[in-house]
Enzyme design. Structure first.
Site, short mmCIF file in Angstrom:
data_model
loop_
_atom_site.label_atom_id
_atom_site.label_comp_id
_atom_site.label_asym_id
_atom_site.label_seq_id
_atom_site.Cartn_x
_atom_site.Cartn_y
_atom_site.Cartn_z
N THR A 1 0.58 -1.19 -0.15
CA THR A 1 -0.06 0.10 0.03
C THR A 1 0.76 1.25 0.06
OG1 THR A 1 -1.75 -1.11 1.04
CG2 THR A 1 -1.60 1.29 1.13
N TYR B 1 -8.23 0.25 -4.09
CA TYR B 1 -6.98 0.84 -4.16
C TYR B 1 -6.07 -0.53 -5.18
CZ TYR B 1 -4.16 -1.60 -0.88
OH TYR B 1 -3.70 -2.84 0.06
N THR C 1 1.97 -4.09 4.75
CA THR C 1 1.94 -4.42 5.62
C THR C 1 1.19 -5.94 6.21
OG1 THR C 1 -0.37 -3.32 5.92
CG2 THR C 1 1.57 -1.72 6.46
N ASP C 2 0.68 -6.41 5.32
CA ASP C 2 -0.26 -7.70 5.62
C ASP C 2 0.60 -8.76 6.11
OD1 ASP C 2 -2.55 -6.46 5.06
OD2 ASP C 2 -2.89 -7.32 3.01
N LYS D 1 0.82 -7.68 12.89
CA LYS D 1 -0.35 -6.49 12.18
C LYS D 1 -1.58 -6.90 13.19
CE LYS D 1 -2.73 -4.69 8.34
NZ LYS D 1 -2.76 -4.41 6.76
N GLU E 1 -0.51 -28.33 29.15
CA GLU E 1 -2.05 -28.83 28.77
C GLU E 1 -2.01 -30.10 28.11
OE1 GLU E 1 -4.74 -25.86 27.41
OE2 GLU E 1 -4.10 -24.39 28.83
C1 SIN Z 1 -0.93 -2.81 3.03
O1 SIN Z 1 0.17 -2.64 2.49
O2 SIN Z 1 -1.05 -2.03 4.20
C2 SIN Z 1 -1.90 -3.69 2.53
C3 SIN Z 1 -1.62 -4.51 1.52
C4 SIN Z 1 -0.36 -5.42 1.38
O3 SIN Z 1 0.28 -5.91 2.36
O4 SIN Z 1 0.33 -5.23 0.48
#
Ligand code: SIN
Length: 335
Positions: free
Chosen positions: A20, A32, A98-99, A171, A292
């Site tokens: 992103t 997007y 970020t994913d 995340k 456990e």
């Molecule tokens: C992001 O970058 O925030 C979401 C999409 C991705 O991980 O490429």
């Protein structure tokens, strides 16, 4: 492509993979396209970067990080190592979605044999969004990478004015800019408009002290993740084994547990030579041995602090060296 003429500034290579941070809205405020902009365009949008470092760029991939995979990890590891081997190159910054940033970051934290800073950076809002977070995140990431105190701390993730250890960060939110959290161990530091405040040192072995390596042409063994839930059956565990998985990570309930049906399937998997790691779907805490579940008797590995996706990364690298559950368990205590 040098972005500054000042030879007193550190030389830093930016390896771009998409995400992103390089994304553009496709219409209105919804939707997007990831990786729409090149790394040259992203750097060009932040002229202040030229006051921090002499930047060079390399577009390693252009994808949304949902499409990140082992072959890009291996290429990224190779390009990072090659850059850091250059004596006058100070650091590497990697732009990334970020994913799955936490998985790529932890992978590099285990295989890049260097004390030089490696900093991953992304953004939650596309570059064309109102108040896009990418430009400041990129500026801060370069500031962290350029700072001598960032050396020897393992791979770092910078976003939302925060510095995180790749091993600890996850995340935690689908949309908010403060998505990255290190639930149990907290921040590595803060970075305000390029000014660093480093608080902590990494707790586990990493980078230069790591035993892992990914030589050119190496492949990673297949490791699957199975998510536990109330009323879980054994079918997905059996299917993973039939599909040829060498390792299986269970995103277990609570302390990495599963019901009796799934436990029997996991035990059968270990008997057929598959390494089974018990992690937790809770998002925090330690999965302990033999509390456990009788790990000694069943041949399981407890994930310790690693979440399922990071357990998978460590198990893939560990299985390149050994299939002995006791030796793999030691790796989960060490890394
Ligand atoms: C992001 O970058 O925030 C979401 C999409 C991705 O991980 O490429």
């Amino acid at each position: 492509m040098p972005a500054s003429n000042s030879h007193s500034l550190p030389r830093i290579r930016v390896l771009a993979t998409g995400g992103t941070i390089a994304g553009a809205q496709t219409g209105g405020s919804r939707g997007y396209q990831a990786a729409a902009f090149s790394i040259d365009a992203l750097i060009g949008a932040v002229p202040q970067l030229a006051t921090l470092a002499r930047l060079e760029v390399e577009q390693v991939a252009a994808l949304g990080s949902q499409d990140m995979n082992e072959s890009v990890w291996l290429k990224l590891a190779e390009r990072t190592a090659a850059a850091l081997a250059e004596p006058d190159l100070a650091a590497v910054v990697i732009t990334h979605g970020t994913d799955t940033m936490e998985e790529t970051g932890y992978f590099l934290n285990l295989v890049v044999r260097s004390r030089k800073p490696v900093v991953l950076v992304g953004a939650m809002r596309p570059a064309t969004e109102i108040s896009a977070d990418g430009p400041m995140n990129l500026y801060n990431a370069v500031a962290v990478a350029a700072h001598p105190e960032a050396s020897g701390r393992g791979v770092l993730v910078v976003a939302n004015d925060e510095i995180h250890f790749a091993r600890e960060v996850s995340k935690t939110n689908t949309t908010q800019v403060g998505t990255f959290k290190a639930t149990d161990r907290g921040l590595a530091g803060l970075v305000h408009a390029g000014r660093l405040h480093l608080y902590a040192s990494p707790v586990r072995r990493h980078t230069a002290e790591s035993e892992f390596d990914v030589a050119a042409g190496s492949t990673l063994p297949r490791v699957e993740i199975v998510y536990a839930y109330a009323g879980m059956g054994r079918e997905l565990i059996d299917a993973a084994v039939r599909a040829g998985a060498k390792g299986l990570v269970v995103a277990g309930v609570g302390d990495g547990n599963v019901n009796a049906t799934a436990l029997a399937a996991c035990a059968a998997a270990t008997r057929s030579g598959v390494a089974v790691v018990r992690s937790s779907r809770t998002g925090g805490g330690v999965v302990e041995r033999n509390i456990e579940v009788n790990d000694d008797e069943l041949g399981f590995i407890a994930a310790d602090e690693l979440n399922p996706q990071k357990s998978r990364v460590l198990l893939m690298l560990g299985l390149q060296r050994t299939s002995d559950p006791a030796a793999l368990q030691e790796m989960f205590f060490r890394y």
